[in-house]
Design an enzyme around this catalytic site. Structure first.
Site, mmCIF file in Angstrom:
data_model
loop_
_atom_site.group_PDB
_atom_site.id
_atom_site.type_symbol
_atom_site.label_atom_id
_atom_site.label_comp_id
_atom_site.label_asym_id
_atom_site.label_seq_id
_atom_site.Cartn_x
_atom_site.Cartn_y
_atom_site.Cartn_z
ATOM 1 N N SER B 65 50.020 -31.029 120.038
ATOM 2 C CA SER B 65 49.281 -32.288 120.011
ATOM 3 C C SER B 65 47.796 -32.101 120.308
ATOM 4 C CB SER B 65 49.888 -33.288 121.000
ATOM 5 O OG SER B 65 49.586 -32.906 122.321
ATOM 6 N N LYS B 102 45.676 -34.528 127.306
ATOM 7 C CA LYS B 102 45.032 -35.271 126.222
ATOM 8 C C LYS B 102 43.543 -35.379 126.522
ATOM 9 C CE LYS B 102 48.811 -36.425 123.909
ATOM 10 N NZ LYS B 102 49.530 -35.260 124.430
#
Lengths: 423, 146
Positions: B65, B102
């Site tokens: 990701s 993230k």
């Protein structure tokens, strides 16, 4: 005026587990003692649903399942590392401190303004929580005993917001009346009972007793405790953290052991652990003691014994230590007993780099260097790839005697192969 | 204006104690090693990569990701909890009870956790989300040529 702070980590073992598994937050969580025996740490939620301290795990199995309690075996590698981080963070606040236990430290502030104590306490809480993820409570006092008592309020009473001070002798009295005599630091269960028998039930009543009575009934240590409650310092900071003079590795077995080979395996394995610690602190052992014990809590025949071997030349070489340990063990082993526990103690520990040399050491320089290199490689491999990657055959392959640690979390902070995994 | 920089001088590292051998055998006397004058300081990566040892943790990243931020599955991330996360920091966050890596993005009064891979959804931090910054990623340890 000197002011002491006692900083205590809240539910320390549980808090350590929660740093790496945030979903445990708000979930009742407990940590078990060696061999997964009984509960030694509880989250607030576990306390609230009524898990008592020391609850035997096997008796509470159904209860844990029913209430969704998360259960962990003790992970001392993790707790030790997290403790060190908390201590290092705390050391940024005060030049003088004493690490009192794995989850408690005393800090010394001189010349701190009483009005600022709450602010200092909140800063300590915020920084330790941010840096390490561990929540702490802070108690201030002009003596260690008062700081300890203040910490109890900080921990228990929501309105304190985790920080409380007992620095003003006059103001203190109301609070000392609320502290049960058994909760005073340094008053053991026996003395606590003695005092309650005389209707001395609170810290306030205790400190008001005549000196002579206290000294006669609780010795001079009891009197010092009373004086500390009155605001007169008697216990100072113990700042020394000397290198260990003895290293002890002992465990209880998962099940009783009868056979000598199995005992030998366990002893060899404990020696290996102890020798790793020895090399880590750059020391050599002058001797080794081995002991064995049966379970004193049952009615079967009892036997315990120990044996010691002294080395001609102090050593940190695992094979040498193992062979001495096994020799000692064989000299004390008796058949027919169900052994519960063995232990290994490294004795007469000295600094490797700063010691009296022995002329015999230098006659075989190349061989010594080979030994040193071998140990370095062994330690490096076990640090890099996890404990027990390289083992001595004498430690055994199956290790059926191992203590049970069925619910241990990974060594998140001390082993490359067990780092937290994050998506 | 150009300055001529003087040569850097380094002190020997003295933290590690090195045992000196005691020679019972003969010691060679002769031409000294020409390299002896060029002993430099030993360079410790910790010194370069870690500012707050007590607050620094290593974690291992999994999944893809964050591949456009050069984070590949299996990479080790150095995480400093002492740092404050700012807009565009790569962070380890607790998002609804799960740890995730993230990029933090603030637009107006909205807060997002951005994946660095268009196949993954953007996570918005709302009032209903349980959210916390766990730490700020300071370095990505990525193996060359794998």
């Amino acid at each position: 005026m000197k002011i002491l702070a006692l900083v205590d980590c809240n539910n320390f073992y549980v808090s350590c587990e929660r740093v790496f598994v945030p979903s445990l937050q708000n979930t009742p969580t407990v940590v078990l003692s060696n061999n997964d025996g009984c509960v030694i740490a509880r989250s607030q939620e576990a306390k609230t649903i009524g898990v008592p301290m020391g609850a035997p795990a096997f008796k509470y199995k159904a209860f844990f399942e029913k209430h969704g309690v998360r259960v962990f075996s003790s992970n001392y590698a993790l707790y030790g590392d997290m403790s060190q981080r908390v201590v290092n963070t705390l050391s940024t606040f005060a030049p003088s401190m004493e690490v009192y236990s794995i989850d408690e430290s005393f800090l010394e502030f001189s010349g701190a303004d009483l009005k600022n104590l709450n602010e200092i306490g909140q800063k300590i809480r915020q920084k330790v929580l941010k840096w390490t993820g561990i929540p702490v409570s802070v108690g201030f006092g002009i003596t260690k005993t008062l700081a300890k008592a203040a910490n109890k309020f900080a921990k228990k009473e929501k309105w304190t917001n985790g920080v409380f001070e007992l620095c003003d002798t006059h103001k203190n009295e109301d609070f000392l009346k609320q502290i049960p005599v058994n909760d005073i630091w340094g008053i053991g269960r026996k003395n606590g009972k003695k005092l309650s028998d005389h209707n001395i039930t609170s810290a306030y009543l205790f400190k008001e007793l005549p000196d002579l009575w206290i000294k006669k009934n609780l010795t001079v240590t009891g009197l010092q405790t009373a004086m500390e409650l009155r605001g007169i310092p008697c216990f100072t900071l113990d700042k020394s953290q000397p290198a260990k003079k003895t290293i002890v590795t002992s465990r209880s077995f998962g099940k009783p052991i009868l056979s000598l080979p199995e005992l030998e395996e366990s002893v060899a394995s404990y020696v290996t652990r102890a020798a790793e610690k020895l090399r880590k602190q750059q020391s050599l052992a002058g001797g080794i003691m081995v002991y064995i014990e049966t379970n004193i809590h049952n009615t079967l025949p009892q036997y315990s014994n120990s044996a010691t071997i002294k080395f001609q030349i102090a050593t940190d070489y695992t094979p040498e230590l193992i062979s001495a340990a096994v020799k000692s063990l064989r000299s004390i082993y008796k058949t027919g007993y169900r052994f519960k526990k063995t232990g290994v103690v490294l004795l007469d520990i000295i600094n490797k780099n700063n010691r009296q040399a022995n002329i015999l050491e230098f006659t075989n320089n190349i061989k010594n260097e080979k030994k040193n290199n071998l140990m370095k490689i062994l330690d490096a491999a076990n640090t890099r790839f996890g404990k027990g990657t390289l083992n001595y055959a004498s430690e055994g392959i199956n290790q059926s005697w191992q203590m049970s640690r069925n619910f241990k979390s990974p060594d998140y902070t001390t082993c490359w192969t067990e780092l937290p995994e994050i998506k | 204006m150009n300055y001529i920089k003087s040569t850097d001088f380094f002190l020997p590292e003295t933290k590690n104690i090195t045992a000196l051998p005691f020679y019972i055998s003969e010691v060679a006397a002769g031409f000294p090693s020409p390299a002896d004058d060029y002993i430099d300081k030993k360079m410790d990566l910790n010194e370069h990569l870690i500012n707050h040892p007590a607050a620094t943790f290593f974690v291992r990243a999994y999944g893809d990701s964050m591949q456009d931020a050069n984070i590949e599955s299996g990479d080790i991330l150095i995480v400093d909890r002492a740092l404050e996360a700012i807009n565009n920091s790569i962070v380890i966050a607790v998002y609804n009870g799960e740890l995730t890596v993230k990029r933090l993005k603030q637009t107006g009064n909205k807060l997002f956790l951005m994946p660095e891979n268009k196949d993954y959804p953007v996570l918005e931090v709302t009032k209903e989300t349980s959210f916390e910054i766990w730490g700020v990623v300071t370095y990505i340890i990525h193996k060359a040529g794998s």
